[in-house]
Design a protein around this motif. Structure first.
Motif, PDB file in Angstrom:
ATOM      1  N   CYS A 152       0.607  -1.177  -0.116  1.00 46.61           N
ATOM      2  CA  CYS A 152      -0.020   0.201   0.051  1.00 46.61           C
ATOM      3  C   CYS A 152       1.019   1.148   0.061  1.00 46.61           C
ATOM      4  O   CYS A 152       1.591   1.652   0.933  1.00 46.61           O
ATOM      5  N   GLU A 153       0.916   1.925  -1.165  1.00 47.80           N
ATOM      6  CA  GLU A 153       1.715   3.140  -1.070  1.00 47.80           C
ATOM      7  C   GLU A 153       0.885   4.432  -0.383  1.00 47.80           C
ATOM      8  O   GLU A 153      -0.015   5.126  -0.916  1.00 47.80           O
ATOM      9  N   THR A 154       1.208   4.793   0.818  1.00 47.51           N
ATOM     10  CA  THR A 154       0.292   5.523   1.667  1.00 47.51           C
ATOM     11  C   THR A 154       0.712   7.089   1.407  1.00 47.51           C
ATOM     12  O   THR A 154      -0.077   7.844   1.760  1.00 47.51           O
ATOM     13  N   LEU A 159      -3.878   0.973  -3.226  1.00 46.72           N
ATOM     14  CA  LEU A 159      -3.449  -0.392  -2.816  1.00 46.72           C
ATOM     15  C   LEU A 159      -2.863  -1.235  -3.998  1.00 46.72           C
ATOM     16  O   LEU A 159      -3.827  -1.326  -4.998  1.00 46.72           O
ATOM     17  N   ASN A 160      -1.767  -1.664  -4.112  1.00 38.65           N
ATOM     18  CA  ASN A 160      -1.155  -2.146  -5.348  1.00 38.65           C
ATOM     19  C   ASN A 160      -1.359  -3.278  -5.566  1.00 38.65           C
ATOM     20  O   ASN A 160      -1.792  -4.364  -4.506  1.00 38.65           O
ATOM     21  N   PRO A 161      -1.410  -4.014  -6.732  1.00 35.35           N
ATOM     22  CA  PRO A 161      -1.904  -5.554  -7.005  1.00 35.35           C
ATOM     23  C   PRO A 161      -0.808  -6.403  -7.074  1.00 35.35           C
ATOM     24  O   PRO A 161      -0.214  -6.847  -7.956  1.00 35.35           O
ATOM     25  N   VAL A 162      -0.478  -6.911  -5.834  1.00 32.21           N
ATOM     26  CA  VAL A 162       0.744  -7.531  -5.473  1.00 32.21           C
ATOM     27  C   VAL A 162       0.713  -8.834  -6.224  1.00 32.21           C
ATOM     28  O   VAL A 162       1.638  -9.324  -6.577  1.00 32.21           O
ATOM     29  N   ALA A 163      -0.773  -9.160  -6.065  1.00 28.62           N
ATOM     30  CA  ALA A 163      -0.760 -10.997  -6.762  1.00 28.62           C
ATOM     31  C   ALA A 163      -0.192 -10.805  -8.249  1.00 28.62           C
ATOM     32  O   ALA A 163       0.221 -11.780  -8.651  1.00 28.62           O
ATOM     33  N   GLU A 164      -0.922  -9.902  -8.957  1.00 24.14           N
ATOM     34  CA  GLU A 164      -0.326  -9.907 -10.294  1.00 24.14           C
ATOM     35  C   GLU A 164       1.012  -9.765 -10.371  1.00 24.14           C
ATOM     36  O   GLU A 164       1.808 -10.124 -11.660  1.00 24.14           O
ATOM     37  N   ILE A 165       1.555  -8.941  -9.626  1.00 22.52           N
ATOM     38  CA  ILE A 165       3.167  -8.572  -9.689  1.00 22.52           C
ATOM     39  C   ILE A 165       3.834  -9.724  -9.529  1.00 22.52           C
ATOM     40  O   ILE A 165       4.812 -10.105  -9.834  1.00 22.52           O
ATOM     41  N   SER A 166       3.280 -10.667  -8.194  1.00 20.94           N
ATOM     42  CA  SER A 166       4.122 -11.686  -8.004  1.00 20.94           C
ATOM     43  C   SER A 166       4.311 -12.748  -9.165  1.00 20.94           C
ATOM     44  O   SER A 166       5.122 -13.388  -9.613  1.00 20.94           O
TER      45      SER A 166
END
Length: 396
Positions: A152-154, A159-166
Protein backbone atom coordinates in the motif's frame (compact mmCIF):
# COMPACT_ATOMS: atom_id res chain seq x y z
CA UNK A 1 -16.92 -4.24 16.32
CA UNK A 2 -17.09 -6.61 19.23
CA UNK A 3 -13.53 -5.83 20.32
CA UNK A 4 -14.04 -2.06 20.35
CA UNK A 5 -15.95 -0.32 23.09
CA UNK A 6 -16.77 3.36 22.63
CA UNK A 7 -15.91 4.14 26.26
CA UNK A 8 -12.38 2.83 25.59
CA UNK A 9 -11.71 5.31 22.79
CA UNK A 10 -9.41 8.28 23.46
CA UNK A 11 -11.08 11.44 24.72
CA UNK A 12 -9.89 14.47 22.71
CA UNK A 13 -11.30 16.70 25.44
CA UNK A 14 -8.62 15.28 27.73
CA UNK A 15 -5.84 16.07 25.29
CA UNK A 16 -5.58 12.80 23.37
CA UNK A 17 -6.65 13.34 19.76
CA UNK A 18 -7.26 10.60 17.25
CA UNK A 19 -4.30 10.05 14.91
CA UNK A 20 -5.66 9.85 11.36
CA UNK A 21 -2.29 8.83 9.96
CA UNK A 22 -0.69 5.71 8.46
CA UNK A 23 1.11 5.10 11.77
CA UNK A 24 1.90 5.84 14.49
CA UNK A 25 -1.81 5.57 15.10
CA UNK A 26 -4.37 5.60 17.87
CA UNK A 27 -3.98 2.58 20.14
CA UNK A 28 -6.23 0.86 22.64
CA UNK A 29 -5.89 1.71 26.33
CA UNK A 30 -4.84 -1.87 27.10
CA UNK A 31 -2.00 -1.60 24.56
CA UNK A 32 -0.73 1.50 26.35
CA UNK A 33 -1.10 -0.17 29.73
CA UNK A 34 0.98 -3.15 28.60
CA UNK A 35 4.02 -0.86 28.62
CA UNK A 36 3.80 -0.13 32.35
CA UNK A 37 6.00 -3.08 33.31
CA UNK A 38 9.75 -3.41 32.75
CA UNK A 39 11.21 -6.55 31.18
CA UNK A 40 14.70 -7.99 31.15
CA UNK A 41 15.80 -8.38 27.56
CA UNK A 42 17.78 -11.57 28.26
CA UNK A 43 15.25 -13.06 30.66
CA UNK A 44 13.39 -16.22 29.75
CA UNK A 45 10.00 -14.53 30.07
CA UNK A 46 10.93 -11.92 27.49
CA UNK A 47 12.42 -14.54 25.17
CA UNK A 48 9.07 -16.33 25.36
CA UNK A 49 7.30 -13.08 24.49
CA UNK A 50 9.50 -12.61 21.43
CA UNK A 51 8.84 -16.18 20.29
CA UNK A 52 5.08 -15.70 20.74
CA UNK A 53 5.19 -12.56 18.60
CA UNK A 54 6.99 -14.39 15.81
CA UNK A 55 4.72 -17.43 15.97
CA UNK A 56 1.59 -15.31 15.79
CA UNK A 57 2.90 -13.24 12.88
CA UNK A 58 3.70 -16.38 10.93
CA UNK A 59 0.15 -17.47 11.61
CA UNK A 60 -1.15 -14.25 10.09
CA UNK A 61 1.01 -14.90 7.02
CA UNK A 62 -0.63 -18.31 6.60
CA UNK A 63 2.57 -20.38 6.70
CA UNK A 64 1.27 -24.00 6.72
CA UNK A 65 4.47 -26.01 6.64
CA UNK A 66 7.11 -23.96 8.48
CA UNK A 67 8.65 -22.83 5.20
CA UNK A 68 8.87 -19.24 6.44
CA UNK A 69 10.48 -17.58 9.43
CA UNK A 70 9.76 -14.33 11.25
CA UNK A 71 12.66 -12.01 12.08
CA UNK A 72 11.94 -8.94 14.25
CA UNK A 73 14.19 -5.92 13.75
CA UNK A 74 14.62 -2.82 15.91
CA UNK A 75 13.75 0.52 14.33
CA UNK A 76 11.15 2.06 12.09
CA UNK A 77 9.69 0.64 8.91
CA UNK A 78 12.38 2.19 6.74
CA UNK A 79 15.01 0.36 8.80
CA UNK A 80 13.27 -2.90 7.91
CA UNK A 81 13.02 -2.09 4.21
CA UNK A 82 16.74 -1.34 4.13
CA UNK A 83 17.44 -4.52 6.09
CA UNK A 84 15.39 -6.56 3.61
CA UNK A 85 17.08 -5.07 0.56
CA UNK A 86 20.55 -5.32 2.06
CA UNK A 87 20.07 -8.91 3.19
CA UNK A 88 18.17 -10.52 0.33
CA UNK A 89 19.74 -8.77 -2.66
CA UNK A 90 23.26 -10.07 -3.36
CA UNK A 91 25.92 -7.43 -3.85
CA UNK A 92 26.01 -8.31 -7.54
CA UNK A 93 22.21 -8.42 -7.81
CA UNK A 94 19.91 -5.89 -9.43
CA UNK A 95 16.49 -4.72 -8.27
CA UNK A 96 13.49 -3.57 -10.26
CA UNK A 97 11.91 -0.93 -8.01
CA UNK A 98 8.21 -0.32 -8.58
CA UNK A 99 7.23 3.15 -7.43
CA UNK A 100 4.02 5.13 -7.43
CA UNK A 101 4.72 7.47 -4.55
CA UNK A 102 7.23 8.51 -1.94
CA UNK A 103 7.84 5.10 -0.39
CA UNK A 104 8.62 3.34 -3.63
CA UNK A 105 11.02 6.15 -4.44
CA UNK A 106 12.54 5.73 -0.97
CA UNK A 107 13.30 2.11 -1.85
CA UNK A 108 15.14 3.35 -4.93
CA UNK A 109 17.05 5.83 -2.79
CA UNK A 110 17.93 3.01 -0.41
CA UNK A 111 19.40 1.04 -3.30
CA UNK A 112 21.45 4.06 -4.29
CA UNK A 113 22.84 4.32 -0.76
CA UNK A 114 23.62 0.60 -0.76
CA UNK A 115 25.55 1.02 -3.99
CA UNK A 116 23.70 -1.85 -5.63
CA UNK A 117 22.23 -1.89 -9.10
CA UNK A 118 18.60 -1.05 -9.65
CA UNK A 119 16.19 0.16 -12.27
CA UNK A 120 12.98 2.07 -11.64
CA UNK A 121 9.46 2.06 -12.95
CA UNK A 122 7.91 5.28 -11.63
CA UNK A 123 4.16 5.48 -12.17
CA UNK A 124 3.72 8.86 -10.51
CA UNK A 125 1.06 9.56 -7.91
CA UNK A 126 -2.07 8.23 -9.55
CA UNK A 127 -1.64 4.72 -10.92
CA UNK A 128 -0.32 1.33 -9.75
CA UNK A 129 2.37 -0.70 -11.47
CA UNK A 130 0.81 -3.62 -13.30
CA UNK A 131 1.92 -7.17 -13.92
CA UNK A 132 2.30 -6.69 -17.67
CA UNK A 133 4.70 -3.80 -17.12
CA UNK A 134 6.76 -5.91 -14.74
CA UNK A 135 6.88 -8.78 -17.22
CA UNK A 136 8.04 -6.44 -19.97
CA UNK A 137 10.76 -4.88 -17.82
CA UNK A 138 12.06 -8.27 -16.69
CA UNK A 139 12.14 -9.59 -20.25
CA UNK A 140 14.12 -6.54 -21.34
CA UNK A 141 16.76 -6.82 -18.59
CA UNK A 142 18.01 -10.31 -17.67
CA UNK A 143 20.36 -8.79 -15.05
CA UNK A 144 17.41 -8.04 -12.75
CA UNK A 145 17.30 -10.55 -9.89
CA UNK A 146 14.64 -9.07 -7.61
CA UNK A 147 11.51 -6.90 -7.70
CA UNK A 148 10.34 -4.73 -4.81
CA UNK A 149 6.86 -3.22 -4.48
CA UNK A 150 4.94 -1.35 -1.79
CA UNK A 151 1.78 -3.24 -0.90
CA UNK A 152 0.00 0.00 0.00
CA UNK A 153 1.63 3.24 -1.14
CA UNK A 154 0.47 5.54 1.63
CA UNK A 155 1.68 8.78 0.07
CA UNK A 156 -1.31 8.42 -2.27
CA UNK A 157 -3.35 5.63 -0.68
CA UNK A 158 -3.05 3.23 -3.61
CA UNK A 159 -3.41 -0.46 -2.82
CA UNK A 160 -1.06 -2.04 -5.36
CA UNK A 161 -1.93 -5.33 -7.15
CA UNK A 162 0.74 -7.48 -5.53
CA UNK A 163 -0.81 -10.76 -6.68
CA UNK A 164 -0.39 -10.02 -10.38
CA UNK A 165 3.04 -8.52 -9.76
CA UNK A 166 4.06 -11.72 -7.98
CA UNK A 167 2.81 -13.84 -10.86
CA UNK A 168 4.78 -11.80 -13.38
CA UNK A 169 7.92 -11.87 -11.25
CA UNK A 170 8.02 -15.64 -10.75
CA UNK A 171 6.93 -16.38 -14.31
CA UNK A 172 10.14 -14.62 -15.30
CA UNK A 173 12.20 -16.61 -12.80
CA UNK A 174 12.92 -13.64 -10.51
CA UNK A 175 12.21 -13.02 -6.80
CA UNK A 176 9.76 -10.67 -5.11
CA UNK A 177 10.24 -8.51 -2.01
CA UNK A 178 7.24 -6.67 -0.54
CA UNK A 179 7.08 -3.57 1.63
CA UNK A 180 3.78 -4.24 3.43
CA UNK A 181 4.29 -1.66 6.16
CA UNK A 182 0.81 -0.22 6.07
CA UNK A 183 -1.15 -3.24 4.87
CA UNK A 184 -0.06 -6.41 6.68
CA UNK A 185 -2.58 -7.38 9.31
CA UNK A 186 -5.55 -5.85 7.46
CA UNK A 187 -4.97 -6.88 3.83
CA UNK A 188 -4.43 -10.56 3.13
CA UNK A 189 -0.87 -11.52 2.22
CA UNK A 190 -1.11 -15.28 2.63
CA UNK A 191 2.08 -16.99 1.49
CA UNK A 192 0.04 -19.84 0.03
CA UNK A 193 -1.77 -17.41 -2.27
CA UNK A 194 0.85 -14.76 -3.10
CA UNK A 195 4.45 -15.87 -3.46
CA UNK A 196 7.28 -13.72 -2.15
CA UNK A 197 10.73 -14.32 -0.72
CA UNK A 198 10.32 -11.75 2.04
CA UNK A 199 8.00 -9.03 3.18
CA UNK A 200 8.46 -6.45 5.92
CA UNK A 201 5.97 -4.63 8.11
CA UNK A 202 5.92 -2.62 11.32
CA UNK A 203 4.48 -2.87 14.83
CA UNK A 204 2.70 0.48 14.64
CA UNK A 205 0.49 -0.09 11.62
CA UNK A 206 -2.50 -2.38 11.06
CA UNK A 207 -1.87 -4.55 14.11
CA UNK A 208 -2.17 -1.32 16.13
CA UNK A 209 0.92 -1.53 18.29
CA UNK A 210 3.34 1.31 19.02
CA UNK A 211 6.53 2.33 17.15
CA UNK A 212 9.84 0.68 17.90
CA UNK A 213 10.32 -2.42 15.78
CA UNK A 214 9.36 -4.06 12.53
CA UNK A 215 9.62 -7.60 11.23
CA UNK A 216 10.34 -9.67 8.16
CA UNK A 217 8.41 -12.74 7.09
CA UNK A 218 10.92 -14.59 4.93
CA UNK A 219 11.21 -17.87 3.07
CA UNK A 220 13.58 -19.91 5.24
CA UNK A 221 15.38 -21.51 2.32
CA UNK A 222 16.04 -18.08 0.83
CA UNK A 223 17.25 -16.53 4.07
CA UNK A 224 19.64 -19.42 4.63
CA UNK A 225 21.53 -18.34 1.52
CA UNK A 226 21.88 -14.69 2.53
CA UNK A 227 24.95 -14.90 4.76
CA UNK A 228 27.41 -12.16 3.88
CA UNK A 229 25.02 -10.12 1.73
CA UNK A 230 24.32 -7.35 4.21
CA UNK A 231 26.08 -4.01 4.08
CA UNK A 232 25.29 -3.39 7.76
CA UNK A 233 26.12 -4.98 11.08
CA UNK A 234 22.85 -4.04 12.77
CA UNK A 235 20.51 -4.42 9.76
CA UNK A 236 21.57 -7.95 8.84
CA UNK A 237 18.41 -10.04 8.92
CA UNK A 238 20.39 -13.24 8.41
CA UNK A 239 22.52 -12.57 11.51
CA UNK A 240 19.46 -11.48 13.49
CA UNK A 241 17.65 -14.70 12.58
CA UNK A 242 20.53 -17.04 13.32
CA UNK A 243 20.97 -15.39 16.71
CA UNK A 244 17.29 -16.03 17.49
CA UNK A 245 17.67 -19.65 16.46
CA UNK A 246 20.73 -20.01 18.68
CA UNK A 247 19.64 -18.09 21.79
CA UNK A 248 16.05 -16.89 21.43
CA UNK A 249 17.37 -13.35 21.89
CA UNK A 250 17.59 -10.16 19.88
CA UNK A 251 21.23 -9.42 18.99
CA UNK A 252 21.08 -5.90 20.43
CA UNK A 253 18.88 -4.19 23.02
CA UNK A 254 15.26 -4.84 22.04
CA UNK A 255 12.37 -2.41 22.58
CA UNK A 256 10.97 -4.49 25.44
CA UNK A 257 7.97 -2.28 26.24
CA UNK A 258 7.03 -2.11 22.57
CA UNK A 259 7.09 -5.91 22.31
CA UNK A 260 4.82 -6.18 25.36
CA UNK A 261 2.41 -3.69 23.82
CA UNK A 262 2.49 -5.58 20.52
CA UNK A 263 1.51 -8.82 22.21
CA UNK A 264 -1.59 -7.09 23.58
CA UNK A 265 -2.27 -5.61 20.14
CA UNK A 266 -2.05 -9.10 18.64
CA UNK A 267 -4.55 -10.34 21.24
CA UNK A 268 -7.03 -7.63 20.25
CA UNK A 269 -6.37 -8.35 16.57
CA UNK A 270 -7.33 -11.99 17.08
CA UNK A 271 -10.48 -11.06 19.02
CA UNK A 272 -11.57 -8.83 16.16
CA UNK A 273 -11.33 -11.68 13.68
CA UNK A 274 -7.76 -11.47 12.48
CA UNK A 275 -6.88 -10.05 9.09
CA UNK A 276 -10.43 -10.31 7.75
CA UNK A 277 -12.01 -8.63 10.76
CA UNK A 278 -9.47 -5.85 10.94
CA UNK A 279 -9.70 -5.22 7.21
CA UNK A 280 -13.51 -5.09 7.36
CA UNK A 281 -13.46 -2.39 10.05
CA UNK A 282 -10.94 -0.30 8.16
CA UNK A 283 -12.97 -0.65 4.96
CA UNK A 284 -16.10 0.58 6.73
CA UNK A 285 -14.09 3.44 8.25
CA UNK A 286 -12.95 4.44 4.77
CA UNK A 287 -16.38 4.18 3.18
CA UNK A 288 -18.08 6.31 5.84
CA UNK A 289 -15.33 8.94 5.78
CA UNK A 290 -15.01 9.14 1.98
CA UNK A 291 -18.77 9.39 1.45
CA UNK A 292 -18.98 12.17 4.02
CA UNK A 293 -16.01 14.12 2.67
CA UNK A 294 -17.31 13.85 -0.88
CA UNK A 295 -20.66 15.17 0.33
CA UNK A 296 -18.78 18.23 1.58
CA UNK A 297 -17.29 18.70 -1.89
CA UNK A 298 -13.86 17.16 -1.35
CA UNK A 299 -12.46 15.04 -4.16
CA UNK A 300 -10.29 11.95 -3.67
CA UNK A 301 -7.03 11.69 -5.56
CA UNK A 302 -7.86 8.15 -6.63
CA UNK A 303 -10.80 6.49 -8.28
CA UNK A 304 -12.66 3.98 -6.10
CA UNK A 305 -10.93 1.01 -7.75
CA UNK A 306 -7.57 1.92 -6.23
CA UNK A 307 -8.66 3.35 -2.87
CA UNK A 308 -7.07 1.44 -0.02
CA UNK A 309 -8.79 1.00 3.36
CA UNK A 310 -5.61 2.35 4.96
CA UNK A 311 -5.39 6.05 4.08
CA UNK A 312 -7.13 8.34 1.59
CA UNK A 313 -5.64 11.36 -0.19
CA UNK A 314 -7.85 14.38 -0.90
CA UNK A 315 -7.14 17.36 -3.11
CA UNK A 316 -6.99 20.66 -1.25
CA UNK A 317 -9.95 22.92 -2.13
CA UNK A 318 -9.51 25.64 -4.72
CA UNK A 319 -11.25 28.22 -2.51
CA UNK A 320 -8.59 30.86 -1.67
CA UNK A 321 -9.80 30.90 1.95
CA UNK A 322 -8.65 27.31 2.38
CA UNK A 323 -5.21 27.17 3.95
CA UNK A 324 -4.10 23.69 4.89
CA UNK A 325 -2.13 24.69 7.98
CA UNK A 326 -5.20 26.44 9.38
CA UNK A 327 -7.45 23.51 8.46
CA UNK A 328 -4.98 21.17 10.18
CA UNK A 329 -5.00 23.19 13.40
CA UNK A 330 -8.78 23.45 13.45
CA UNK A 331 -9.10 19.69 12.95
CA UNK A 332 -6.58 19.14 15.74
CA UNK A 333 -8.55 21.43 18.04
CA UNK A 334 -11.59 19.24 17.37
CA UNK A 335 -9.66 16.09 18.28
CA UNK A 336 -8.32 14.81 14.95
CA UNK A 337 -4.75 14.92 13.65
CA UNK A 338 -4.71 14.51 9.88
CA UNK A 339 -1.69 14.13 7.62
CA UNK A 340 -0.15 16.54 5.09
CA UNK A 341 -0.02 15.45 1.46
CA UNK A 342 3.07 13.93 -0.07
CA UNK A 343 2.27 14.38 -3.73
CA UNK A 344 4.67 16.02 -6.14
CA UNK A 345 2.17 17.62 -8.51
CA UNK A 346 -0.82 19.01 -6.58
CA UNK A 347 -1.66 20.22 -3.08
CA UNK A 348 -3.31 17.53 -1.00
CA UNK A 349 -3.84 16.10 2.46
CA UNK A 350 -4.45 12.61 3.80
CA UNK A 351 -6.88 11.05 6.25
CA UNK A 352 -6.04 7.65 7.72
CA UNK A 353 -8.63 4.94 8.28
CA UNK A 354 -6.58 2.72 10.59
CA UNK A 355 -6.16 2.61 14.34
CA UNK A 356 -8.38 2.12 17.38
CA UNK A 357 -11.51 3.78 15.98
CA UNK A 358 -14.67 2.80 14.18
CA UNK A 359 -17.16 4.19 11.67
CA UNK A 360 -18.87 6.35 14.31
CA UNK A 361 -15.54 8.10 14.90
CA UNK A 362 -15.11 8.60 11.16
CA UNK A 363 -18.52 10.27 11.03
CA UNK A 364 -17.23 12.67 13.69
CA UNK A 365 -14.21 13.35 11.47
CA UNK A 366 -16.51 14.45 8.66
CA UNK A 367 -18.50 16.65 11.04
CA UNK A 368 -15.27 18.27 12.26
CA UNK A 369 -14.18 18.91 8.68
CA UNK A 370 -17.50 20.59 7.89
CA UNK A 371 -17.19 22.79 10.96
CA UNK A 372 -13.59 23.71 10.10
CA UNK A 373 -14.56 24.74 6.56
CA UNK A 374 -17.39 26.89 7.89
CA UNK A 375 -15.12 28.55 10.44
CA UNK A 376 -12.60 29.35 7.70
CA UNK A 377 -15.29 30.76 5.43
CA UNK A 378 -14.63 28.18 2.72
CA UNK A 379 -17.65 28.12 0.46
CA UNK A 380 -16.67 25.04 -1.54
CA UNK A 381 -14.30 22.15 -0.93
CA UNK A 382 -14.05 21.40 -4.66
CA UNK A 383 -10.47 21.06 -5.95
CA UNK A 384 -8.88 23.26 -8.61
CA UNK A 385 -9.86 22.31 -12.13
CA UNK A 386 -6.16 22.02 -12.93
CA UNK A 387 -5.75 19.28 -10.31
CA UNK A 388 -8.54 17.22 -11.83
CA UNK A 389 -7.10 17.78 -15.31
CA UNK A 390 -3.67 16.68 -14.13
CA UNK A 391 -5.17 13.54 -12.59
CA UNK A 392 -7.04 12.75 -15.80
CA UNK A 393 -3.91 13.27 -17.90
CA UNK A 394 -1.61 11.16 -15.74
CA UNK A 395 -4.17 8.40 -15.18
CA UNK A 396 -4.99 8.12 -18.88
Amino acid sequence: MSSLQNDAFPDPAKGEPFLLTPGPLTTALSVKEAMLRDWGSWDGDFRAMSKSVCDQLLGLAGDPDDAYVCVPMQGSGSYCVEAMLGTFVPRDGKVLVLANGAYGLRAAETMRYLGRAYTLIDKGDYMPPRGAEVAEALAADPAITHVIVCHCETSSGILNPVAEISEATYAAGRKLLIDSMSAFGAIDLDVTQIRYEAMVSSANKCIEGVPGFGFAIARKAELEGCKGNSHSLVLDLYAQWTNFVKSGQWRYTPPTHVVAAFLEALRLHAIEGGVAGRGARYTKNRDVMVAGMRALGFETLLKDRWLSPIIVTFFCPADPKFVFTEFYERMKDKGFIIYPGKLTVVDSFRVGCIGWMDAAIMARVVKAAAEALAEMGVASAAPPAAALAERAKLAA
